[in-house]
Design a protein around this motif. Sequence first.
Motif, PDB file in Angstrom:
ATOM      1  N   TYR A 501       0.885  -1.181   0.000  1.00 51.95           N
ATOM      2  CA  TYR A 501       0.000   0.000   0.000  1.00 51.95           C
ATOM      3  C   TYR A 501       0.914   1.220   0.000  1.00 51.95           C
ATOM      4  CZ  TYR A 501      -3.931  -3.037   0.987  1.00 51.95           C
ATOM      5  OH  TYR A 501      -4.875  -4.012   0.875  1.00 51.95           O
ATOM      6  N   TRP A 502       0.440   2.290  -0.616  1.00 53.90           N
ATOM      7  CA  TRP A 502       1.326   3.448  -0.782  1.00 53.90           C
ATOM      8  C   TRP A 502       1.753   4.060   0.555  1.00 53.90           C
ATOM      9  CZ3 TRP A 502       3.919   4.431  -5.041  1.00 53.90           C
ATOM     10  CH2 TRP A 502       3.464   3.871  -6.230  1.00 53.90           C
ATOM     11  N   ASN A 503       0.948   3.885   1.612  1.00 52.70           N
ATOM     12  CA  ASN A 503       1.345   4.451   2.910  1.00 52.70           C
ATOM     13  C   ASN A 503       2.607   3.792   3.456  1.00 52.70           C
ATOM     14  OD1 ASN A 503      -0.907   2.525   2.880  1.00 52.70           O
ATOM     15  ND2 ASN A 503      -0.471   2.307   5.072  1.00 52.70           N
ATOM     16  N   HIS A 504       2.932   2.582   2.942  1.00 53.31           N
ATOM     17  CA  HIS A 504       4.123   1.889   3.447  1.00 53.31           C
ATOM     18  C   HIS A 504       5.419   2.618   3.105  1.00 53.31           C
ATOM     19  CE1 HIS A 504       1.532  -2.025   3.201  1.00 53.31           C
ATOM     20  NE2 HIS A 504       1.226  -1.262   4.228  1.00 53.31           N
ATOM     21  N   LEU A 505       5.322   3.532   2.150  1.00 48.60           N
ATOM     22  CA  LEU A 505       6.541   4.242   1.726  1.00 48.60           C
ATOM     23  C   LEU A 505       6.889   5.399   2.675  1.00 48.60           C
ATOM     24  CD1 LEU A 505       5.696   2.696  -0.846  1.00 48.60           C
ATOM     25  CD2 LEU A 505       6.465   4.637  -2.179  1.00 48.60           C
ATOM     26  N   PHE A 506       6.071   5.587   3.711  1.00 52.46           N
ATOM     27  CA  PHE A 506       6.267   6.763   4.567  1.00 52.46           C
ATOM     28  C   PHE A 506       6.506   6.361   6.014  1.00 52.46           C
ATOM     29  CE2 PHE A 506       3.923   7.773   0.838  1.00 52.46           C
ATOM     30  CZ  PHE A 506       4.442   8.980   0.413  1.00 52.46           C
ATOM     31  N   SER A 507       7.380   7.113   6.676  1.00 50.87           N
ATOM     32  CA  SER A 507       7.666   6.810   8.077  1.00 50.87           C
ATOM     33  C   SER A 507       6.556   7.393   8.956  1.00 50.87           C
ATOM     34  CB  SER A 507       9.009   7.437   8.472  1.00 50.87           C
ATOM     35  OG  SER A 507       8.825   8.821   8.600  1.00 50.87           O
ATOM     36  N   ALA A 508       6.563   6.997  10.225  1.00 50.00           N
ATOM     37  CA  ALA A 508       5.519   7.455  11.137  1.00 50.00           C
ATOM     38  C   ALA A 508       5.464   8.990  11.188  1.00 50.00           C
ATOM     39  CB  ALA A 508       5.781   6.891  12.526  1.00 50.00           C
ATOM     40  N   ARG A 509       6.639   9.606  11.286  1.00 47.93           N
ATOM     41  CA  ARG A 509       6.658  11.081  11.370  1.00 47.93           C
ATOM     42  C   ARG A 509       6.036  11.715  10.136  1.00 47.93           C
ATOM     43  NH1 ARG A 509       9.740  13.349  15.181  1.00 47.93           N
ATOM     44  NH2 ARG A 509      10.960  11.843  16.341  1.00 47.93           N
ATOM     45  N   GLN A 510       6.396  11.145   8.980  1.00 54.46           N
ATOM     46  CA  GLN A 510       5.881  11.724   7.736  1.00 54.46           C
ATOM     47  C   GLN A 510       4.369  11.551   7.664  1.00 54.46           C
ATOM     48  OE1 GLN A 510       8.523   9.378   5.352  1.00 54.46           O
ATOM     49  NE2 GLN A 510       9.943  11.072   5.014  1.00 54.46           N
ATOM     50  N   LEU A 511       3.900  10.350   8.014  1.00 50.34           N
ATOM     51  CA  LEU A 511       2.452  10.122   7.977  1.00 50.34           C
ATOM     52  C   LEU A 511       1.749  11.112   8.906  1.00 50.34           C
ATOM     53  CD1 LEU A 511       2.454   6.216   8.071  1.00 50.34           C
ATOM     54  CD2 LEU A 511       1.742   7.646   6.150  1.00 50.34           C
ATOM     55  N   HIS A 512       2.371  11.333  10.043  1.00 48.69           N
ATOM     56  CA  HIS A 512       1.767  12.210  11.039  1.00 48.69           C
ATOM     57  C   HIS A 512       1.615  13.636  10.505  1.00 48.69           C
ATOM     58  CE1 HIS A 512       2.363  14.761  14.828  1.00 48.69           C
ATOM     59  NE2 HIS A 512       1.104  14.354  14.834  1.00 48.69           N
ATOM     60  N   TYR A 513       2.730  14.224  10.058  1.00 44.71           N
ATOM     61  CA  TYR A 513       2.584  15.635   9.677  1.00 44.71           C
ATOM     62  C   TYR A 513       1.881  15.812   8.333  1.00 44.71           C
ATOM     63  CZ  TYR A 513       7.336  15.590   7.398  1.00 44.71           C
ATOM     64  OH  TYR A 513       8.439  15.349   6.647  1.00 44.71           O
ATOM     65  N   LEU A 514       1.990  14.795   7.461  1.00 44.82           N
ATOM     66  CA  LEU A 514       1.288  14.922   6.178  1.00 44.82           C
ATOM     67  C   LEU A 514      -0.234  14.819   6.399  1.00 44.82           C
ATOM     68  CD1 LEU A 514       3.732  12.863   3.930  1.00 44.82           C
ATOM     69  CD2 LEU A 514       3.286  15.318   3.768  1.00 44.82           C
ATOM     70  N   ALA A 515      -0.635  13.923   7.319  1.00 42.92           N
ATOM     71  CA  ALA A 515      -2.072  13.811   7.608  1.00 42.92           C
ATOM     72  C   ALA A 515      -2.570  15.121   8.224  1.00 42.92           C
ATOM     73  CB  ALA A 515      -2.322  12.647   8.559  1.00 42.92           C
ATOM     74  N   LEU A 516      -1.767  15.674   9.148  1.00 42.26           N
ATOM     75  CA  LEU A 516      -2.135  16.961   9.758  1.00 42.26           C
ATOM     76  C   LEU A 516      -2.297  18.032   8.688  1.00 42.26           C
ATOM     77  CD1 LEU A 516       0.176  17.599  12.878  1.00 42.26           C
ATOM     78  CD2 LEU A 516      -2.325  17.568  12.790  1.00 42.26           C
ATOM     79  N   THR A 517      -1.324  18.054   7.764  1.00 42.55           N
ATOM     80  CA  THR A 517      -1.346  19.079   6.716  1.00 42.55           C
ATOM     81  C   THR A 517      -2.584  18.899   5.855  1.00 42.55           C
ATOM     82  OG1 THR A 517       1.046  18.962   6.701  1.00 42.55           O
ATOM     83  CG2 THR A 517       0.034  20.103   4.857  1.00 42.55           C
TER      84      THR A 517
END
Length: 1001
Positions: A501-517
């Motif tokens: 799944y495409w979310n696997h390409l992102f680290s926890a920090r990235q998922l966190h701030y990208l979701a916030l954004t």
Amino acid sequence: MPTLTPLSLKDAPSLIERVFPAQKISAEAQKERKAGAGQTLTALGSYWKGRKPLIMVRAIVLGCLLPVTDDLEADLHIFEKLMGMDDEAFGRREPKLKVSEIAERITLANPWDYFDYTNKVYDPDDIEALQFPLDAGQYPKLKVRWQRGLADEKKYPLLAQALEGLSYEEKVGLCRRPEEIDPAVLYGPIWDEVNAHLGALGVEAYSHEELVEQLGILRYGHRPRVGDTFCGGGSIPFEAARLGCDVYASDLNPVACMLTWGAFNIIGANSEQRAKIEKAQNEVAEAVDQEITKLSIEHNERGDRVKAFLYCLETRCPETGWLVPMLPSRVVGTLQRTIAKLVPNHEEKRFEIEIVSGVSKEELEEAKAGTIDDIYLNYELDGKSYKTPIRTIRGDRKSSGENTENNLRSWRKSDFLPDKDDIFRERLYCIYWVTRETVEEARQDTYFASVTEADLDKEHKVEEIVASNIQAWQEDGLVPDMPIEGGAETTRLHRERGWHYWNHLFSARQLHYLALTKSKISDPSLYISLAKTLNRTSKLCTVDPRNEAAKREITIQGVFYNQALNTLYTYGVRPWFMAHPQFVEDTKQFRIAEVDTKIDCIPANKLEKESDIFVTDPPYADAINYHEITEYFISWLRKNPPAPFDQWTWDSRRALAIKGDGKDFKQGMVDAYRAMTHHMPDNGLQCVMFTHQDTGVWADMVSIFWAAGLQVVSAWYIATETTSELKQGGYVQGTVTLLLRKRLDTASTFKQRLLPKIRQEVQAQIEAMLNLNDAAQTHGETVFNDSDLQMAGYAAALKVLTRYTEVDGRDVTTLALQPRQKGETTVVDAIVEYASEVANNLLIPDRLKALNPDTWREISGVERFYLRMAAIEKTGAAKLDNYQNFSKAFHVEYQPLMASLKPNQARLKGAKQFKPRELTSGDLAGTLLSELLMAIQELLNDKDPKVVLGQIRTSLDDTYFQKRLHLMAMAHYLSDMWDGARPEEAQKAEIIGDRIRNEGI
Ligand SMILES: C[S@@+](CC[C@H](N)C(=O)[O-])C[C@H]1O[C@@H](n2cnc3c(N)ncnc32)[C@H](O)[C@@H]1O
């Protein structure tokens, strides 16, 4: 004063059908390309590769609209003025010249009306009486400067004069690109001349927009509409709109549509709209920053802030059972000489990673060897080396057919971390910090540090936030939940990491701030900011520690610095603090006139809107896998997009993408171009760009357009040459610009009847161009070079062919769509080959023609290539592009003939540089040229000329008598061509030529 009569130019040929300064446009296009990130639309997203240069688009659109009069030279001159490419314009393009250089280059009787000086050495009366050009040798201590307050208008003619005598490329090299100059300055002075030239048609314009509108009325009865159904990054519609055309843009891919929208609405926004966008960007970025700061996950207890988190994979060595960090290099940063030391922890069978700065040069050098290369895990423990192939660690094995499978676990939909027992784990191993005191400074104090318990606690804190929210985020569309479909680029992600799944390409920090954004975005322009940020934030971002030139410790690269999705063993994660600048990055601003811009996200064959002119750059053969690559972005953007993006299908629709070069590709293209043909008026024009590869591509493309109901009218070749470290040697690209009109009649013919007509048309076309060249030569210019002539030759042949709808009883569509069988030549192949043959026969170098007009006909492709290129080298040209083009035309492998393959310093081998084997094998074997080159070698080795000539005679045996005159012509020819650059060889060639002449047969 005549007024505009709508449609009075309805059937008039366009300028681009007759002339086009392709060489000059090539030079400008290359300059634009070289600007890299400075290219206008790149600022919206450097991940979109292959945008067409704006200057080229501008030239094409203007060339399609301008008419030809009875004075082609004057038409060309006006066109150049409108492009900011004429001699005078260069004075206004801010040439980088020192005043002292200008003084030495210009002729001026009254220099002190324009310049001031400081003179402490020379007789004041002498200096007062000086005229330019200034002899700097005589007055080395005279300091000259522009007169204070001298109006720019007075400087421009002098600057233009100072550039006289330079080649076009040199001028372009010294000056700014036309788009960088204020239009009022660059084009202000041209309108009287333009209006005088076009005045008889009722044209009176004082800007490009006015001119374009008036030309549109003359041709189509209204402001012209330019369409592009493969709009990609938006170069074509953007530039057409900037010129003053209404535009229609569409693409299958929503990311392409989004970027095109960005070109109109961000780059083309007015100041008020821009201020609004910037405000929205800053508000979102600040709000995310506040939340991150509140959580204290990017700060330490001192208040220092993280600049980069460095991660590596870790795996258990099957031999020792130890957990080993997978580091391609242990060097962390070169400026502070920082390395990662692996300290064995025997109890836990793992390595502690200690970050040490200020190590010795030797230690730094030693650290370049990491624990992994592409193939092996390779490390030392207690003085012993262990080496295991990665494929063994992964457990690679063949499954069905070509496919391989392995033991990597397939990640689940909401995974964002490896499991404890996974083959590849992930580990934060170093943090790059900036001190609290210098966070806001231009010169920051930074340091690398090992990861502490406190840092790990913060990691866990972020992981917990993500773990408890990811499912909700996925449902709400704040984080991807889209599966990664296998493909040329994407299967690698399954195979190398188990990511599905495409979310696997992102680290926890990235998922966190990208979701916030994402949760805070409601303005469409911020979607473009988000995509830009995404390109800089994933586990596919390389850390480059070697940026000494920029005095930067490390650089975290973008994901798409090339056109692939590459998995990494070590990667850098930007904290929001560092991702934030991409989000709010400023872009250039260009006002777009009040024109109509419309964007649709549809497959090209579903076109429903009319355009007068279509300019397209279709997907073909070896092009970029846009449909796969863009899923990286689509997976984030597809749910709840802001208006107007909500009108589009947020899916790459891979199945509908035109790709490859097989039957589906051809069918897809025919359908697309048929739709465009049906949606343009009878006097509409189409301009298609494609990469010039070989006659096969030509034949395929032309078959497609032919079957789509179009007829070729002309073709130009624009060179864009760049070196790329990603490809070995020179990466050369040239674009064919093919002009087509609607075929209004049906007619049938036979191939045998076609050939004489083709010969006639090609000959007439090339001769007409050579005549224009002769006329221009009186001003020391060449309008068309050999590549132009060749292109025009092809186009002339295809113009004849594409008039017909049936050849030898077979319908064009059947002909176009028939699959290419190995070894088989299609009608179009045969015609293109024939055209190339006819054109090549006409391209005999002048000097050889003077020596013996029959020689060219007698010699083979490789000999023609060598002799032709020798003439081009004599002019000082050294572009690899030329060699590549001619090798295609003469069907030769050029590499074995080359001494240098550098893009801008390409060079043939001289006689000296050929190895004996090279002259007796390959294309050269048995040719007169190889005899000649061998003979020159022998003479260079001081062999007696008599003996050498005897050898030639023996070798050519009873054909000698028939061939000697050609050999003589070639020898004298090479002697002339080499004179200067290869004097010794030139002299020996002359000896051979003279000897043959004096044989007295
Ligand atoms: C070579 S790119 C165009 C680049 C563009 N001229 C630029 O300057 O950025 C080709 C485009 O065709 C699009 N494409 C591929 N198949 C398509 C189809 N069936 N219909 C419409 N667009 C398609 C791709 O998404 C891609 O954007």
